[in-house]
Scaffold this motif. Structure first.
Motif, PDB file in Angstrom:
ATOM      1  N   ASP A   4       0.660  -1.227   0.054  1.00 27.52           N
ATOM      2  CA  ASP A   4      -0.024   0.161  -0.099  1.00 27.52           C
ATOM      3  C   ASP A   4       0.995   1.294   0.044  1.00 27.52           C
ATOM      4  O   ASP A   4       0.368   2.383  -0.085  1.00 27.52           O
ATOM      5  CB  ASP A   4      -0.927  -0.002   1.238  1.00 27.52           C
ATOM      6  N   ALA A   6       3.325   4.228  -1.551  1.00 28.72           N
ATOM      7  CA  ALA A   6       3.546   4.773  -2.585  1.00 28.72           C
ATOM      8  C   ALA A   6       5.186   4.539  -3.314  1.00 28.72           C
ATOM      9  O   ALA A   6       5.716   4.164  -2.128  1.00 28.72           O
ATOM     10  CB  ALA A   6       3.580   6.423  -2.254  1.00 28.72           C
ATOM     11  N   ALA A  69       0.434  -3.487  -6.629  1.00 34.18           N
ATOM     12  CA  ALA A  69      -0.801  -3.132  -6.037  1.00 34.18           C
ATOM     13  C   ALA A  69      -1.619  -4.190  -5.685  1.00 34.18           C
ATOM     14  O   ALA A  69      -1.499  -5.293  -6.438  1.00 34.18           O
ATOM     15  CB  ALA A  69      -1.545  -2.207  -6.986  1.00 34.18           C
ATOM     16  N   TRP A 349      -8.343  12.318 -10.581  1.00 35.05           N
ATOM     17  CA  TRP A 349      -8.932  11.591  -9.458  1.00 35.05           C
ATOM     18  C   TRP A 349     -10.279  11.589  -9.807  1.00 35.05           C
ATOM     19  O   TRP A 349     -11.211  10.540  -9.711  1.00 35.05           O
ATOM     20  CB  TRP A 349      -8.679  12.226  -8.103  1.00 35.05           C
ATOM     21  N   ARG A 357      -5.989   4.538  -6.915  1.00 35.19           N
ATOM     22  CA  ARG A 357      -5.663   3.602  -5.897  1.00 35.19           C
ATOM     23  C   ARG A 357      -4.434   2.786  -6.435  1.00 35.19           C
ATOM     24  O   ARG A 357      -3.754   2.221  -5.593  1.00 35.19           O
ATOM     25  CB  ARG A 357      -6.641   2.613  -5.211  1.00 35.19           C
ATOM     26  N   GLN A 363       0.269   8.331  -7.146  1.00 38.10           N
ATOM     27  CA  GLN A 363       0.341   8.162  -5.674  1.00 38.10           C
ATOM     28  C   GLN A 363       1.619   8.898  -5.219  1.00 38.10           C
ATOM     29  O   GLN A 363       1.481   9.515  -4.292  1.00 38.10           O
ATOM     30  CB  GLN A 363       0.479   6.746  -5.565  1.00 38.10           C
ATOM     31  N   GLU A 364       2.474   8.789  -6.061  1.00 37.27           N
ATOM     32  CA  GLU A 364       3.709   9.663  -5.674  1.00 37.27           C
ATOM     33  C   GLU A 364       3.861  11.115  -6.081  1.00 37.27           C
ATOM     34  O   GLU A 364       4.277  11.723  -5.120  1.00 37.27           O
ATOM     35  CB  GLU A 364       4.983   9.015  -6.953  1.00 37.27           C
ATOM     36  N   ARG A 367       1.802  11.869  -3.015  1.00 35.65           N
ATOM     37  CA  ARG A 367       2.531  11.826  -1.758  1.00 35.65           C
ATOM     38  C   ARG A 367       3.330  13.222  -1.627  1.00 35.65           C
ATOM     39  O   ARG A 367       3.727  13.793  -0.450  1.00 35.65           O
ATOM     40  CB  ARG A 367       3.628  10.731  -1.694  1.00 35.65           C
ATOM     41  N   ALA A 387      -8.929   8.223  -2.890  1.00 37.92           N
ATOM     42  CA  ALA A 387      -7.768   7.004  -3.346  1.00 37.92           C
ATOM     43  C   ALA A 387      -7.392   6.349  -2.120  1.00 37.92           C
ATOM     44  O   ALA A 387      -6.532   5.321  -2.329  1.00 37.92           O
ATOM     45  CB  ALA A 387      -6.706   8.001  -3.588  1.00 37.92           C
ATOM     46  N   ILE A 389      -5.581   7.054   0.422  1.00 38.29           N
ATOM     47  CA  ILE A 389      -4.051   7.334   0.753  1.00 38.29           C
ATOM     48  C   ILE A 389      -4.294   8.297   2.060  1.00 38.29           C
ATOM     49  O   ILE A 389      -4.966   9.109   2.120  1.00 38.29           O
ATOM     50  CB  ILE A 389      -3.585   8.057  -0.364  1.00 38.29           C
TER      51      ILE A 389
END
Length: 391
Positions: A4, A6, A69, A349, A357, A363-364, A367, A387, A389
């Motif tokens: 999970d 990133a 993932a 998104w 997800r 994701q990166e 983050r 997401a 996150i």
């Protein structure tokens, strides 16, 4: 093993699992310690190119560094998909109507286009088994192409999750299916997907070899619109691969060659074309061109392609919209425009929530944007909720 984390955080975990200090890994990969440190703490994005060189230093592929993932539809459904792909030459005994199998494939391709990954994972095992039975019984080019398209959808799903063993197996089966009866356009689609596995492993030179050979075959064996479609989609993959060549001068030259060829072959396509689950047309050329410029380290050139990205991408499905907005967000981040990055992330998104997800760069970038804001932000919290996150 699924994660999970990133990509940047996953990199840190992989490094520590191998007992390497930041200095040791940076030295082995010939990157700066400062860059590695910033990536791990979330002040810089882990790009595919850097993931490739760091992966090689640890004996890992790019996909492994970015992180596998989890299966949104559940591990049971993933097991069923693996079994269906394994039984590629074991047709069932019950006759499958052509109309029924065509409808099932159409439904699966719609799920792919809308990036409904959990639903697609649930649908694929039965689709593959039914398509296998129908292809063996009918033994027509159309029936084998349906099976090839089903394997293409399986490849797409596996590649998005970085299930690279499954992705490789799916493209092998895809090629096998399309070779049962002569089908040059189907062969081009299969080669495009095969080159994608090289992209995810970070072996871009081999991927480009596959693409150049496939383009030559398509130009020899196809004509008219089918030739333009095949050459266009192959060049789109080619420019992505070229943009990640280690030598940036060579990367720029090769990427531009594929860009110009894709532009030429898409000129006669006045609107977005959906062919065997893939998208062709000038809008998709623009999307790939933007992504390639970002990979080449030219974020300003990427953002200069258009000043109204949503309008320029009009007609593209969510499966293309979301990655393009994510690449635009990365470009904004590279020029220190945090607000622009957040705005493009929001578009991504909203276009494809399930992709949020599993997309590693999405994701990166999220983050890093979260890290740089260092304060509560309503939009960040909204995207984090979509997401799944932690913001």
């Amino acid at each position: 093993m699924s994660t999970d984390l990133a990509p940047g955080a996953n990199l840190a975990a992989l490094r520590k699992d191998r007992g390497l200090s930041q200095v040791q890994l940076a030295r082995k990969a010939s990157v700066s310690v400062s860059l590695l440190s910033k990536i791990e703490v979330g002040d810089r994005t882990l790009t595919p190119a850097i993931a490739t060189v760091l992966g090689k230093a640890m004996g890992l592929t790019m996909a492994e560094v970015l992180g596998r993932a989890g299966a949104a539809g559940g591990e049971q459904q993933l097991t069923a998909l693996r079994a269906a792909i394994r039984d590629y030459d074991l047709p069932g005994r019950e006759r499958i109507e052509e109309k029924k199998i065509n409808a099932a494939l159409g439904a699966a391709l719609s799920l792919r286009k809308e990036v409904k990954v959990a639903e697609l994972l649930t649908a694929l095992p039965k689709l593959l088994r039914d398509a296998t039975t129908h292809a063996h019984e009918a033994n027509t080019p159309e029936a084998w192409m349906v099976l090839s398209d089903a394997y293409s959808a399986a490849y797409w799903l596996a590649a998005r999750h970085r299930w690279m063993d499954l992705a490789e197996l799916a493209v092998t089966r895809q090629r096998w299916a399309v070779e049962q009866k002569p089908n040059p356009l189907g062969a081009a689609v299969a080669d495009r997907d095969r080159a994608g596995t090289y992209l995810n492993f970070g072996d871009v030179e081999s991927g480009l070899t596959v693409i150049d050979r496939a383009i030559a075959n398509a130009e020899r064996d196809l004509s008219g619109t089918e030739r333009d479609i095949a050459v266009s989609i192959l060049n789109l993959r080619g420019m992505t691969l070229a943009g990640r060549l280690p030598d940036k001068r060579e990367a720029g030259r090769e990427a531009e060659r594929h860009v110009q060829s894709a532009l030429r072959t898409s000129q006669g396509m006045s609107h977005v074309l959906n062919v065997h689950g893939l998208t062709a047309g000038p809008q998709n050329v623009l999307a790939h061109q933007l992504a390639t410029y970002v990979d080449l380290g030219k974020p300003r050139d990427a953002l200069a392609i258009t000043d109204d990205l949503p309008t320029a991408l009009a007609g593209l499905p969510p499966t293309r919209l979301a990655p393009t907005f994510i690449n635009a967000a990365r470009a904004h981040l590279d020029i220190a425009d945090r607000q622009g990055a957040l705005e493009k992330l929001a578009l991504a998104w909203d276009a494809a929530p399930q992709m949020a997800r599993i997309h590693p760069m999405g994701q990166e970038v999220f983050r890093v944007v979260s890290s740089l804001h260092r304060r509560s932000n309503r939009e960040l919290l909204r995207l984090a909720k979509i997401a799944g996150i932690d913001a």
